[in-house]
Scaffold this active site. Structure first.
Site, mmCIF file in Angstrom:
data_model
loop_
_atom_site.group_PDB
_atom_site.id
_atom_site.type_symbol
_atom_site.label_atom_id
_atom_site.label_comp_id
_atom_site.label_asym_id
_atom_site.label_seq_id
_atom_site.Cartn_x
_atom_site.Cartn_y
_atom_site.Cartn_z
ATOM 1 C CG MET A 1 5.314 8.632 3.781
ATOM 2 S SD MET A 1 5.037 6.860 3.785
ATOM 3 C CE MET A 1 4.568 6.640 5.441
ATOM 4 C CE1 TYR A 121 8.932 14.221 2.780
ATOM 5 C CE2 TYR A 121 6.748 15.096 2.342
ATOM 6 C CZ TYR A 121 7.654 14.062 2.279
ATOM 7 O OH TYR A 121 7.294 12.872 1.702
ATOM 8 C CG LEU A 209 16.607 5.694 3.905
ATOM 9 C CD1 LEU A 209 15.893 4.359 3.745
ATOM 10 C CD2 LEU A 209 17.479 5.980 2.693
ATOM 11 C CG ASP A 210 9.550 10.211 2.923
ATOM 12 O OD1 ASP A 210 9.694 10.811 4.002
ATOM 13 O OD2 ASP A 210 8.657 10.495 2.099
ATOM 14 C CB ALA A 211 10.066 4.024 5.665
#
Length: 332
Positions: A1, A121, A209-211
């Site tokens: 994110m 990214y 999965l970008d937490a």
């Protein structure tokens, strides 16, 4: 994110256009929900009620379209983080403020075209599309300012996107300042990722999965990744939520327990590929559920097919060149 009142037209492809192209190039080896669409004002009594369109682009981020120097637009403190939305020129950011006062930027959006990634990214996070044919169900864990949401929503019009974000303040700020709001193909879910992934629900073709939370806070590593999201139990549940041929993509900072994290992923998934771009300090890890080896030739063919569509604005060929199998490394 990580990372104008009007945006440039979105580049999209016709529904299902990728499937026939890639079909010719098959691999040779083988949380309470906060889904609250804003209510439209009723039409005049004399006007006929038109059916709502099947889909709409995400709205442009709120003004200002440009500022002089750097300006803080909003700040909020939640039980998880202190969050700041700021802008410099046409670049808008969302970041977390650490206790020592410095800002850890998670999202960068250029308001001249908010659907185009402003950080390398985000482009690299498109790599799963080189592996999965015509995905229809996408899950993003971690919202931030919604860079990935806007990008994939505009480029994959045939897919539905679920986003899980633990922090309701992040969800609110993403809607107010980045134009990321629920719609026919987008559901925003405020929940803990561990609970959501472990729960009952349909499977996904791709899970990102970008937490990230406040880096160094209790329960997170130095990059802000919650420790629970690195455990074998969680990784197994991620695999279980993927459909046949599904892929999970992990945004991992290569300086923060990188080897141990990727080794754990490789313990759960049959194949692990790593995308290492030279212009980014994040490595994107692709965890494949398929058993058959992914050959470099097949990957290049798929990348060429995506580039031929001319809708993504990035080079999948370069992503394929930067992708290689993970070789398990001993823990330090």
């Amino acid at each position: 994110m990580r990372a104008s009142v009007a945006s440039s037209p979105s580049l999209t492809r016709p529904r299902g256009a990728l499937a026939p192209v890639l079909a010719l190039l098959l691999l040779s080896q083988g949380t309470a929900a906060c889904h609250r669409p804003a209510a439209d004002e009723p039409p005049p009594a004399s006007a006929p009620v038109a059916a709502a369109p099947a889909d709409l682009p995400l709205p442009a981020p709120a003004p200002p379209a440009r500022v002089r120097g750097r300006k803080v637009l909003a700040e909020a403190t939640s039980q998880y983080s202190k969050i700041r939305v700021a802008q410099n020129g046409t670049k808008r950011t969302l970041g977390f403020i650490r206790k020592r006062g410095d800002e850890f930027v998670q999202t960068i959006v250029d308001l001249t075209d908010p659907d185009v990634p402003a950080h390398p990214y985000a482009e690299t996070m498109a790599a799963p599309f080189m592996v999965v044919d015509d995905p229809k169900r996408l899950l993003i864990v971690g919202l931030g300012g919604g860079t990935l949401v806007r990008y994939f929503h505009s480029r994959v019009p045939a897919a539905r996107i679920d986003v899980v974000e633990i922090d309701p303040e992040v969800v609110r700020l993403a809607g107010e300042w980045f134009g990321v709001v629920p719609g026919p193909r987008l559901q925003l879910i405020t929940d803990d990722a561990v609970r959501f992934i472990a729960g009952e629900g349909e499977s996904y073709d791709i899970i990102w999965l970008d937490a990230f939370l406040d880096p160094g806070a209790p329960g997170t590593d130095n990059a802000g990744v919650p420790e629970e999201l690195r455990g074998l139990g969680f990784l197994r549940r991620v695999k279980a939520r993927l459909g046949p041929g599904g892929v999970a993509a992990f945004n991992i900072h290569h300086l923060t327990g990188y080897d141990a994290h990727v080794n754990a992923i490789a313990e759960v998934f049959p194949q692990v590929q790593v995308v290492r771009r030279r212009d980014s300090n994040e490595y994107i890890v692709l965890a494949l559920t398929r058993e058959e080896p992914l050959s470099p030739e097949a990957l290049r063919s798929r990348a060429a097919a995506l580039d031929a569509l001319g809708t993504w604005g990035i080079s999948f060929t370069k992503l394929a060149e930067a992708t290689s199998p993970w070789e398990r490394r001993p823990a330090p």
